[in-house]
Write a protein that holds these residues in place. Sequence first.
Motif, PDB file in Angstrom:
ATOM      1  N   GLY A 131      94.934  35.862 -22.443  1.00  0.00           N
ATOM      2  CA  GLY A 131      94.438  34.820 -23.335  1.00  0.00           C
ATOM      3  C   GLY A 131      93.108  34.242 -22.922  1.00  0.00           C
ATOM      4  N   ALA A 132      92.652  34.575 -21.693  1.00  0.00           N
ATOM      5  CA  ALA A 132      91.364  34.047 -21.255  1.00  0.00           C
ATOM      6  C   ALA A 132      90.239  34.803 -21.961  1.00  0.00           C
ATOM      7  CB  ALA A 132      91.222  34.182 -19.747  1.00  0.00           C
ATOM      8  N   GLU A 133      89.071  34.177 -21.996  1.00  0.00           N
ATOM      9  CA  GLU A 133      87.934  34.812 -22.652  1.00  0.00           C
ATOM     10  C   GLU A 133      87.508  36.043 -21.872  1.00  0.00           C
ATOM     11  OE1 GLU A 133      83.353  33.861 -24.025  1.00  0.00           O
ATOM     12  OE2 GLU A 133      84.534  32.388 -22.924  1.00  0.00           O
ATOM     13  N   GLN A 134      87.452  37.184 -22.531  1.00  0.00           N
ATOM     14  CA  GLN A 134      87.028  38.419 -21.906  1.00  0.00           C
ATOM     15  C   GLN A 134      85.514  38.536 -22.069  1.00  0.00           C
ATOM     16  OE1 GLN A 134      89.323  40.461 -20.265  1.00  0.00           O
ATOM     17  NE2 GLN A 134      90.492  38.592 -20.622  1.00  0.00           N
ATOM     18  N   VAL A 135      84.847  39.069 -21.077  1.00  0.00           N
ATOM     19  CA  VAL A 135      83.394  39.187 -21.131  1.00  0.00           C
ATOM     20  C   VAL A 135      82.979  40.619 -20.887  1.00  0.00           C
ATOM     21  CG1 VAL A 135      82.989  36.828 -20.383  1.00  0.00           C
ATOM     22  CG2 VAL A 135      83.204  38.624 -18.677  1.00  0.00           C
ATOM     23  N   GLN A 136      81.876  40.997 -21.493  1.00  0.00           N
ATOM     24  CA  GLN A 136      81.257  42.274 -21.233  1.00  0.00           C
ATOM     25  C   GLN A 136      80.125  42.038 -20.241  1.00  0.00           C
ATOM     26  OE1 GLN A 136      80.087  43.760 -25.070  1.00  0.00           O
ATOM     27  NE2 GLN A 136      81.996  44.883 -25.347  1.00  0.00           N
ATOM     28  N   ILE A 137      80.097  42.859 -19.207  1.00  0.00           N
ATOM     29  CA  ILE A 137      79.112  42.708 -18.150  1.00  0.00           C
ATOM     30  C   ILE A 137      78.038  43.776 -18.311  1.00  0.00           C
ATOM     31  CG2 ILE A 137      78.733  42.904 -15.667  1.00  0.00           C
ATOM     32  CD1 ILE A 137      80.009  40.344 -16.314  1.00  0.00           C
ATOM     33  N   SER A 138      76.803  43.362 -18.244  1.00  0.00           N
ATOM     34  CA  SER A 138      75.680  44.286 -18.201  1.00  0.00           C
ATOM     35  C   SER A 138      74.628  43.646 -17.305  1.00  0.00           C
ATOM     36  CB  SER A 138      75.133  44.557 -19.601  1.00  0.00           C
ATOM     37  OG  SER A 138      74.672  43.352 -20.198  1.00  0.00           O
ATOM     38  N   SER A 139      73.475  44.257 -17.228  1.00  0.00           N
ATOM     39  CA  SER A 139      72.404  43.683 -16.410  1.00  0.00           C
ATOM     40  C   SER A 139      71.077  43.913 -17.106  1.00  0.00           C
ATOM     41  CB  SER A 139      72.383  44.316 -15.013  1.00  0.00           C
ATOM     42  OG  SER A 139      71.995  45.681 -15.098  1.00  0.00           O
ATOM     43  N   SER A 154      83.043  36.085  -7.835  1.00  0.00           N
ATOM     44  CA  SER A 154      84.263  36.885  -7.777  1.00  0.00           C
ATOM     45  C   SER A 154      84.474  37.657  -9.070  1.00  0.00           C
ATOM     46  CB  SER A 154      85.467  35.979  -7.497  1.00  0.00           C
ATOM     47  OG  SER A 154      85.339  35.336  -6.260  1.00  0.00           O
ATOM     48  N   GLN A 155      84.364  36.976 -10.206  1.00  0.00           N
ATOM     49  CA  GLN A 155      84.608  37.623 -11.487  1.00  0.00           C
ATOM     50  C   GLN A 155      83.523  38.653 -11.802  1.00  0.00           C
ATOM     51  OE1 GLN A 155      85.024  34.400 -14.262  1.00  0.00           O
ATOM     52  NE2 GLN A 155      86.892  33.635 -13.288  1.00  0.00           N
ATOM     53  N   THR A 156      82.307  38.402 -11.361  1.00  0.00           N
ATOM     54  CA  THR A 156      81.245  39.388 -11.565  1.00  0.00           C
ATOM     55  C   THR A 156      81.560  40.686 -10.832  1.00  0.00           C
ATOM     56  OG1 THR A 156      79.556  37.665 -11.836  1.00  0.00           O
ATOM     57  CG2 THR A 156      78.790  39.868 -11.222  1.00  0.00           C
ATOM     58  N   MET A 157      81.945  40.594  -9.552  1.00  0.00           N
ATOM     59  CA  MET A 157      82.256  41.804  -8.791  1.00  0.00           C
ATOM     60  C   MET A 157      83.501  42.486  -9.329  1.00  0.00           C
ATOM     61  SD  MET A 157      79.681  41.801  -6.951  1.00  0.00           S
ATOM     62  CE  MET A 157      80.098  43.375  -6.207  1.00  0.00           C
ATOM     63  N   ASP A 158      84.461  41.705  -9.804  1.00  0.00           N
ATOM     64  CA  ASP A 158      85.684  42.286 -10.359  1.00  0.00           C
ATOM     65  C   ASP A 158      85.389  43.033 -11.648  1.00  0.00           C
ATOM     66  OD1 ASP A 158      88.429  42.692 -10.066  1.00  0.00           O
ATOM     67  OD2 ASP A 158      88.882  41.179 -11.585  1.00  0.00           O
ATOM     68  N   SER A 159      84.404  42.559 -12.419  1.00  0.00           N
ATOM     69  CA  SER A 159      84.040  43.230 -13.668  1.00  0.00           C
ATOM     70  C   SER A 159      83.174  44.462 -13.416  1.00  0.00           C
ATOM     71  CB  SER A 159      83.291  42.261 -14.584  1.00  0.00           C
ATOM     72  OG  SER A 159      84.084  41.145 -14.918  1.00  0.00           O
ATOM     73  N   LEU A 160      82.283  44.381 -12.432  1.00  0.00           N
ATOM     74  CA  LEU A 160      81.413  45.515 -12.128  1.00  0.00           C
ATOM     75  C   LEU A 160      82.160  46.645 -11.447  1.00  0.00           C
ATOM     76  CD1 LEU A 160      78.190  43.727 -10.828  1.00  0.00           C
ATOM     77  CD2 LEU A 160      78.637  44.638 -13.110  1.00  0.00           C
ATOM     78  N   CYS A 161      83.185  46.288 -10.656  1.00  0.00           N
ATOM     79  CA  CYS A 161      83.940  47.294  -9.894  1.00  0.00           C
ATOM     80  C   CYS A 161      85.415  46.913  -9.935  1.00  0.00           C
ATOM     81  CB  CYS A 161      83.420  47.369  -8.462  1.00  0.00           C
ATOM     82  SG  CYS A 161      84.065  48.746  -7.499  1.00  0.00           S
ATOM     83  N   PRO A 162      86.100  47.144 -11.075  1.00  0.00           N
ATOM     84  CA  PRO A 162      87.507  46.712 -11.215  1.00  0.00           C
ATOM     85  C   PRO A 162      88.397  47.389 -10.191  1.00  0.00           C
ATOM     86  CG  PRO A 162      86.569  47.396 -13.324  1.00  0.00           C
ATOM     87  CD  PRO A 162      85.617  47.831 -12.260  1.00  0.00           C
ATOM     88  N   PRO A 163      89.324  46.635  -9.552  1.00  0.00           N
ATOM     89  CA  PRO A 163      90.264  47.252  -8.604  1.00  0.00           C
ATOM     90  C   PRO A 163      91.088  48.320  -9.296  1.00  0.00           C
ATOM     91  CG  PRO A 163      90.328  44.849  -8.466  1.00  0.00           C
ATOM     92  CD  PRO A 163      89.512  45.181  -9.668  1.00  0.00           C
ATOM     93  N   SER A 200      69.310  40.694 -12.946  1.00  0.00           N
ATOM     94  CA  SER A 200      70.333  39.664 -13.142  1.00  0.00           C
ATOM     95  C   SER A 200      71.457  40.209 -14.007  1.00  0.00           C
ATOM     96  CB  SER A 200      69.731  38.409 -13.784  1.00  0.00           C
ATOM     97  OG  SER A 200      69.231  38.705 -15.074  1.00  0.00           O
ATOM     98  N   VAL A 201      72.651  39.687 -13.789  1.00  0.00           N
ATOM     99  CA  VAL A 201      73.826  40.082 -14.557  1.00  0.00           C
ATOM    100  C   VAL A 201      73.857  39.290 -15.857  1.00  0.00           C
ATOM    101  CG1 VAL A 201      76.354  39.981 -14.624  1.00  0.00           C
ATOM    102  CG2 VAL A 201      75.181  40.798 -12.572  1.00  0.00           C
ATOM    103  N   VAL A 202      74.208  39.970 -16.931  1.00  0.00           N
ATOM    104  CA  VAL A 202      74.309  39.341 -18.250  1.00  0.00           C
ATOM    105  C   VAL A 202      75.765  39.379 -18.669  1.00  0.00           C
ATOM    106  CG1 VAL A 202      73.606  39.414 -20.668  1.00  0.00           C
ATOM    107  CG2 VAL A 202      71.985  40.056 -18.862  1.00  0.00           C
ATOM    108  N   ARG A 203      76.299  38.217 -19.033  1.00  0.00           N
ATOM    109  CA  ARG A 203      77.694  38.118 -19.461  1.00  0.00           C
ATOM    110  C   ARG A 203      77.720  37.763 -20.938  1.00  0.00           C
ATOM    111  NH1 ARG A 203      76.587  35.520 -14.896  1.00  0.00           N
ATOM    112  NH2 ARG A 203      77.596  36.210 -12.969  1.00  0.00           N
ATOM    113  N   ALA A 204      78.437  38.553 -21.724  1.00  0.00           N
ATOM    114  CA  ALA A 204      78.535  38.291 -23.157  1.00  0.00           C
ATOM    115  C   ALA A 204      79.976  38.468 -23.593  1.00  0.00           C
ATOM    116  CB  ALA A 204      77.630  39.245 -23.946  1.00  0.00           C
ATOM    117  N   PRO A 205      80.525  37.588 -24.472  1.00  0.00           N
ATOM    118  CA  PRO A 205      81.892  37.764 -24.948  1.00  0.00           C
ATOM    119  C   PRO A 205      82.048  39.114 -25.628  1.00  0.00           C
ATOM    120  CG  PRO A 205      81.037  35.612 -25.581  1.00  0.00           C
ATOM    121  CD  PRO A 205      79.885  36.400 -25.051  1.00  0.00           C
ATOM    122  N   SER A 206      83.174  39.788 -25.331  1.00  0.00           N
ATOM    123  CA  SER A 206      83.422  41.083 -25.950  1.00  0.00           C
ATOM    124  C   SER A 206      83.892  40.903 -27.375  1.00  0.00           C
ATOM    125  CB  SER A 206      84.472  41.860 -25.139  1.00  0.00           C
ATOM    126  OG  SER A 206      85.681  41.152 -25.136  1.00  0.00           O
TER     127      SER A 206
END
Length: 801
Positions: free
Chosen positions: A491-499, A747-756, A789-795
């Motif tokens: 239910g949390a806002e999901q984001v798309q990560i780019s740079s 934390s969330q940036t690294m988790d999005s760039l390199c998901p466990p 820089s990292v760019v975060r945008a709602p998916s």
Amino acid sequence: MPVSVLAEGAVPGAQVPSHLTRIPVAEISAGMDCSRKSVQGRVVSKGPLVSPGGDNFVLKTVLQDSHSDSSSINVVLLGALAKEFDRAVSQGDVVVASGFTVGSSPTHHKDQLHRCNLQLSGEHACLFVSRPPAPPTGATLKRHSAQSAEEALHQLPTQGSSRTRKTPKYTYTGLDQLKLGVVVNVYGVVVFCKQPFRSRGTDYCSTLKITDQSNQIVWCSIFCKNPVDHPVIFQVGDIIRLHRVKVKPFNESVSLVNTFGFSAVTVSCADDGPLEPRTTSGSFHWDQEDVRKVQELRGWAATGQAAVLPAAVPLSKVEPRSYFDLTCQLLAKAPLDATCTLLRVWDGTRCRHPLLEVWVEPGMMEAGPALEPRDAQGLVVNVLAYDNHVESARQLQPGDFLKIFNLRALPAASSKAEGLAGSQMKEADASHLTFHLHGGTAFGRGIRVLPKSSPDVQKLMRDMEPLLQRGEPSDEEVLEVWCTPPEFPAGAEQVQISSERRCSHDAQQVTLSELKHSSSGRFHHVRVQLKSFEPQRLHQALKLYCSKCCSMCDVPDEEQLAAVFAASSVKPGCSGPPWTCSGQADLPSGSPGSPARALSIHLSTQLVCEGKTKELLLLEGATLQETSHLASAYSNVIPVTSSGGHMTLLDLSAPFLFRGRKRFYGCRRCSSATLREPYVKGQDSIDEKSVSEVLGVELLQFVLLMKLQLQDATDTLEVFLWRDAELFFGVSAEEAATNQEAQDVVSQTMDSLCPPGGSADTQPWLQVCVASYLDGDGKRTCHQICHTSVVRAPSAGAALP
């Protein structure tokens, strides 16, 4: 001599007095009698020697149990012993310690080491040190390689040992080619495992069944005096290497039994799991040939031909009367009687069946940290460990992660029939479930503690995090920095990560293969994915940097700081500078210390800012916790100590200034710290810079330092993220030191760039600018991410708050 160094290559502990009994690190507990005990371990981390004043030396080191890679403990040395240890002991030495006391470790939640620490000081403390022979060069694994921030910054090449010896070669025998009476080395996949249990003699015994590509299944029997010396197997399917086992007859077939010089190495069975070996030996050989064999067995096992049993079953899929393996975390425990111990556990999933409540006498429940879920209904279950499992259950600590083998789910009526007294069962329907670990070792029944580095535990922690009930942080936790983040809650806002690149360079985009073969001193544009990053514990990425001498160091942990403050505690009443007013003051209301305890507090009334006076609080004799508490009420708190009848600052390994939650450090190389009459010209307010100038301290700044491994279709490349790390994440390092929101961003940036556990297909592609340059010696080309820089945008379709 408090530190006795044995000859190089001597057997560790050879000169330890016979009246001392060695105990494993895992069995150390607070309050235990240590007068006749010793602990043996390898020095895997050695901190700097600090002196708050006079001969009050403090040094912190970390010892790893020689027989258990998963058991490490902090050791704090005080006084002359710390000074002697700093001179005589190096990282990698094996140390036997005696005459220690056991205290609670304030850094347990951050460094994930033992809950306790060892404290050594005085005439009864003693250390016996043995140095291993020069390590072989080549591909021999360095199990505890730890590069300092200074080395990472300047990329100093590792110097090889002047003395080398030939790398050993091992021959491995297939399980279908074993011959009776021959001592062999073998590889195999574990298809059955019985955890160590006490045999009829003096040893502990564990039994395994292994197989390989020949589909031959072979029994293995391991006999060792201590449970910690047995193979470290976390689950069926693990890959194991056995050295020096003898082939013996067994039920018209053959079995393997350990012989002199036996060693075992195990590796995770997961196809994408870590290749880090787990071993019971003080030293072992591991090279690319071993990695190749592990990968071959992983690939073969993944086809289903290894007949490996299913993985552990989560609580959400448990059915009544079933037997299953459970990976979980221990929340609390209590003895019910001499034959049964209650364990309260959870795994982040909710059981579908109603659960039986068990009554425990008041005061008997031993609980750990505040880890209770927000809604415990269906999440926390009762496990009853019977008979021979009572002993191992009593050694468990709340907060431990466990693998419980051959656990059984039983309805309430059967629970009563199988030994649970009716007075201990709260009124419930007969269908209510409880979980029994029956006595004996049949079908591998038992309990094993898992390290937090285990992939299973990492997944558990991510599943549990959204369910935890978090209260207000304690004083010790205020400045604890972050760990690797959980997955995004439902239910949390999901984001798309780019740079995006923020540079004006007109360089053409190149591949990583082309970049690696280009000359240094240039900027390059690449399109890449993040394959991996270091450090995995993100709080270790926070460093302290001196812009004057360009040195970099780790942020001291709470345990080291607490020791520095404890060593500086002296009786008040020394002569202070003429511009201070000394006095006795009780701790403020709500302070963690005793209300009757008096501290020496010196108030400066002469810090001048354009004719205005500002107040400094010089605090002497306070603990770290007390100093942090006072800093919440005063703008500028400076901890001090006494030396030679005069007041001085603490050693600069500790903060020289506290301002609320913020702590400020000084460079030990570039500072000329002194307490003199302060005068600040041309300023309307007091800040950390003006105070550092007054005290002669070169102020260190917080920075973020990470090593990233980039990949594209052509190659991989290791790069640093440092000078532009704040631009990359969009947060400052100073904010990340104290601000939870800033920590979450990283934390969330690294988790999005390199998901466990994620694959390359799901990872985002990044447009990155990379600078190439020569290291400090001018011999090696290094690379650093810059102007990105990292760019975060709602998916698309993401739920908005």
